[in-house]
Scaffold this motif. Sequence first.
Motif, PDB file in Angstrom:
ATOM      1  N   ASP B   7      83.262  11.589   4.319  1.00 44.60           N
ATOM      2  CA  ASP B   7      82.837  11.991   5.491  1.00 44.60           C
ATOM      3  C   ASP B   7      82.891  13.475   5.553  1.00 44.60           C
ATOM      4  OD1 ASP B   7      85.810  12.843   5.507  1.00 44.60           O
ATOM      5  OD2 ASP B   7      86.232  11.064   6.694  1.00 44.60           O
ATOM      6  N   VAL B  10      85.963  15.161   3.026  1.00 41.07           N
ATOM      7  CA  VAL B  10      85.464  14.674   1.603  1.00 41.07           C
ATOM      8  C   VAL B  10      84.781  16.312   1.363  1.00 41.07           C
ATOM      9  CG1 VAL B  10      84.723  13.674  -0.505  1.00 41.07           C
ATOM     10  CG2 VAL B  10      85.989  13.360   1.251  1.00 41.07           C
ATOM     11  N   SER B  11      83.286  16.784   1.778  1.00 45.39           N
ATOM     12  CA  SER B  11      82.660  17.001   0.900  1.00 45.39           C
ATOM     13  C   SER B  11      83.575  18.273   0.783  1.00 45.39           C
ATOM     14  CB  SER B  11      81.743  17.496   2.213  1.00 45.39           C
ATOM     15  OG  SER B  11      81.288  16.258   2.155  1.00 45.39           O
ATOM     16  N   VAL B  13      87.153  19.534   1.711  1.00 46.05           N
ATOM     17  CA  VAL B  13      87.639  19.861   0.439  1.00 46.05           C
ATOM     18  C   VAL B  13      88.119  19.173  -0.490  1.00 46.05           C
ATOM     19  CG1 VAL B  13      91.086  18.532   0.162  1.00 46.05           C
ATOM     20  CG2 VAL B  13      90.038  19.129   2.854  1.00 46.05           C
ATOM     21  N   VAL B  25      92.915  17.952   7.130  1.00 45.64           N
ATOM     22  CA  VAL B  25      91.528  18.183   7.331  1.00 45.64           C
ATOM     23  C   VAL B  25      90.703  17.394   7.875  1.00 45.64           C
ATOM     24  CG1 VAL B  25      88.974  18.968   6.481  1.00 45.64           C
ATOM     25  CG2 VAL B  25      91.079  18.935   5.461  1.00 45.64           C
ATOM     26  N   ILE B  56      81.418  22.563   8.503  1.00 46.81           N
ATOM     27  CA  ILE B  56      81.542  22.639   6.509  1.00 46.81           C
ATOM     28  C   ILE B  56      81.545  23.853   7.310  1.00 46.81           C
ATOM     29  CG2 ILE B  56      80.210  23.061   4.487  1.00 46.81           C
ATOM     30  CD1 ILE B  56      80.997  20.073   5.041  1.00 46.81           C
ATOM     31  N   ASN B  57      80.959  25.303   7.647  1.00 42.86           N
ATOM     32  CA  ASN B  57      81.431  26.235   7.333  1.00 42.86           C
ATOM     33  C   ASN B  57      82.088  27.000   9.007  1.00 42.86           C
ATOM     34  OD1 ASN B  57      79.075  26.509   8.987  1.00 42.86           O
ATOM     35  ND2 ASN B  57      77.676  27.303   7.943  1.00 42.86           N
ATOM     36  N   ARG B  58      81.732  26.311   9.640  1.00 41.16           N
ATOM     37  CA  ARG B  58      82.514  26.637  11.710  1.00 41.16           C
ATOM     38  C   ARG B  58      81.122  27.015  12.531  1.00 41.16           C
ATOM     39  NH1 ARG B  58      88.235  27.575   9.760  1.00 41.16           N
ATOM     40  NH2 ARG B  58      87.356  29.434   8.248  1.00 41.16           N
ATOM     41  N   GLN B  59      80.546  27.620  12.639  1.00 42.48           N
ATOM     42  CA  GLN B  59      79.101  28.737  12.775  1.00 42.48           C
ATOM     43  C   GLN B  59      78.721  27.431  13.773  1.00 42.48           C
ATOM     44  OE1 GLN B  59      78.265  31.870  12.102  1.00 42.48           O
ATOM     45  NE2 GLN B  59      80.740  30.970  10.942  1.00 42.48           N
ATOM     46  N   HIS B 244      71.180  18.392   3.283  1.00 38.26           N
ATOM     47  CA  HIS B 244      71.880  19.283   3.087  1.00 38.26           C
ATOM     48  C   HIS B 244      72.930  18.407   4.092  1.00 38.26           C
ATOM     49  CE1 HIS B 244      74.921  22.528   2.034  1.00 38.26           C
ATOM     50  NE2 HIS B 244      75.428  22.429   3.500  1.00 38.26           N
ATOM     51  N   THR B 246      73.584  16.059   5.945  1.00 38.26           N
ATOM     52  CA  THR B 246      73.735  14.069   5.258  1.00 38.26           C
ATOM     53  C   THR B 246      74.358  13.981   4.403  1.00 38.26           C
ATOM     54  OG1 THR B 246      71.488  13.638   6.457  1.00 38.26           O
ATOM     55  CG2 THR B 246      72.418  11.894   5.143  1.00 38.26           C
ATOM     56  N   ARG B 249      78.204  15.031   4.850  1.00 39.95           N
ATOM     57  CA  ARG B 249      78.294  14.335   6.795  1.00 39.95           C
ATOM     58  C   ARG B 249      78.800  15.806   7.410  1.00 39.95           C
ATOM     59  NH1 ARG B 249      76.565  11.348   3.266  1.00 39.95           N
ATOM     60  NH2 ARG B 249      78.173   9.073   2.553  1.00 39.95           N
TER      61      ARG B 249
END
Lengths: 444, 300
Positions: B7, B10-11, B13, B25, B56-59, B244, B246, B249
């Motif tokens: 998920d 994992v990407s 942390v 997380v 991932i980047n919260r945008q 990216h 996928t 996740r």
Amino acid sequence: MILQPDGVFAPNLAVDFGYTDDKNMRYELTLREGVKFSDGTSLDAEAVKTHLDYVRTQPTSLAQLLTRVANIEVTGPLSLAIELSESDPGLNYAFAQGFGVGNVVSPTAIASPETLDLGTAGAGPYMLVPEESIPFDTYTLIPNPHYWNPGRIHWDEVVVRVIPNSSSMIEAIRAGQVQAAHGDSTTMVAAADAGITVLAAPLLLVGINLMDRAGAVSAPLGDVRVRRALNHAVDREAIAAALLGDGTLALSQYALEGHKGYDPVLDAANGYDPDLARQLLQDAGYGDGVTIPVLDVSLLGLDTVVQAVAGQLAEVGVVLDITTAADVTAYFTGMVSGEHPAAAIGYGLGTMQTLSVGFVDPMGPFNPFGTVDEELDSLYAEYFETVGDTSDVEQRINARLVDQAWALPVLGSPLSWYLVEGLTGIEATSGNGSIPTLVDIRPA
Amino acid sequence: MAFLPGDAAVSLVGRNATEEQLKQVREDLGLEQPVWAQYGQWLEGAVRGDLGNSMINRQPVTAQLNGRLAPSMSLIVGATLIATTLGVAIGILGAQRGRIGRVIDSGSIGGLAVPDFWLGLVLIVLFAVHLGWFPPTGYVRWNEGVGPWMRSVALPIATLSVPATAILARQTREAMSTALSKEYVRTLRAAGIGECSILFRHGLRNAAIPVVTVVGLVFIGSLGGTVAVESVFAIPGLGSTAVHATATRDLPLIQGVVVYFTLIVIVVNLLVDLAYRYLDPRLQSATATDGAFANSGAAP
């Protein structure tokens, strides 16, 4: 600090640093005077403490490097002392460029961490231009006007491009669109053939991690004779020559030449001997052959190595039942799930502490079955408390791992960098973990 | 996606994270909730036009995808226009001459068989490295200069156009052959109508509906083609974003890409339906007649 190509730590933001006791439990550092972050905030001891405390509390892999930190004390405007709960000789490595805990972030930005989602607020020579950057595609950097050492700034603008297809990346260099790139073992030969300067030093242990050492999922792997047999059944030099074009990149142990833990005797002890492999399998009761499930992934050429190993193991009656993960995330998830007794591994080598964090520690992701070896623990305890030259104890740790055949190392795979003619500044050696300071790329 | 291994935690942390860190997380990202609850929350926002934020980047997902729409649409629209122009022209030519028709059939199979990632690399080597006519990778926004923009999309468009042209050429040839074999064409020729007029005013108009259908399918198919082509040419579009997202996740971003792709497909199908009405007057009169019947039926 900066880990130099000769393996010596040089001052950078910290001018003086190191352990001050005889058990590696107190570390002190003194900061450079007059340094500012790119947002204009002063870089002083309070700022560094704020940064380190922030890193320690974040759920990131960097925090793992600071788990033994018990307390950080500001002892002066530019000096700090770090108290450790247990001996830990690895703080220099954590702070240097390889891991980057020393890439200090401005306390102003830490107070508003959302500003870091798209921007930077560090004390390095360049800073990000968010409006000219596209996440995961393009990052535009310009000089930091507050950088303490302007002589180290060589470019008015640096554009970092993400080119996911490695063949396209090579062609982009050939076409003159890209001047420097991070390579990988699958494109090194093509890059050299294309006239690109390839700078590479072995860094990664690439092979198969024999994780199920108690035989919970795969009974044969619980027998150390089987694990040793696997190590003796593989002609590593032939694989290195075939895949990387250089037989000297074969790896039979857990340290690289130039590392303190490296011992040439172990290469011979763990060398190619198919007759011995057959004998060991016979002794373990698997003379008629054995099947071992292995997880692999198309990453850094790991799948290619596993296939090459499988071909050689078949010669002694060992069949690898290979499952290829769909992507890197699936691979890591599968590896730590405890369902796969063995998995392809690419692990950055350095000191024996580097190996401890993820590979030897029973909580480490590359030790998902939680193997504990008392002799190894004893050696590590001795190592963590050793001040000064650690070569002897690191070599004994290495020998123990070879003896117990925790993995099947095959290649010391290089981390590579590509440069066009006319540029210099990258020095990748085993001494600096093949991780140069990229800001030093400059016209020759 | 929720049932695949791994998920976003994992990407985010990294591989050295502890289970405790991963749990924290996952809680922050809402991944500990049941899938239906996560989907319900996302759907609630989606109907209001809020596709959530990237894990991932919260945008905001919408802002990210809006920025990546133009590169993808540049490639897809460009490839569809070129494929339509070339495919229809080749198809008309092939419908008239037996030998050319066979060559076009063979060429179509070849065009369809060429993998787009391989073709892209060949075009880069030839036109970017050796000839230096186009940049090998990257995308230049049109507001930074029309010339640089066109040069940046030329090779990806050419890569996407090849299979699309092959499909359209083959479809056009078959549709034109069928149209030109009809009785009325013989009558027109007997009446001395010019060949150009027969081809374009009568033949092509009758063959247009199946061709337009395929143009729509080519456009939609090119959406999938961008996944590989954008990776080869390092173009920040919807296709590379899908890859990216996928890999990391990033569920909200993946859902956003699916929504954008779905909307594009709906719009294209709508345009194709409208084109049918324009090309076939019988559909217009049928609709008008249906309406008249409906009106008369509703009358007291």
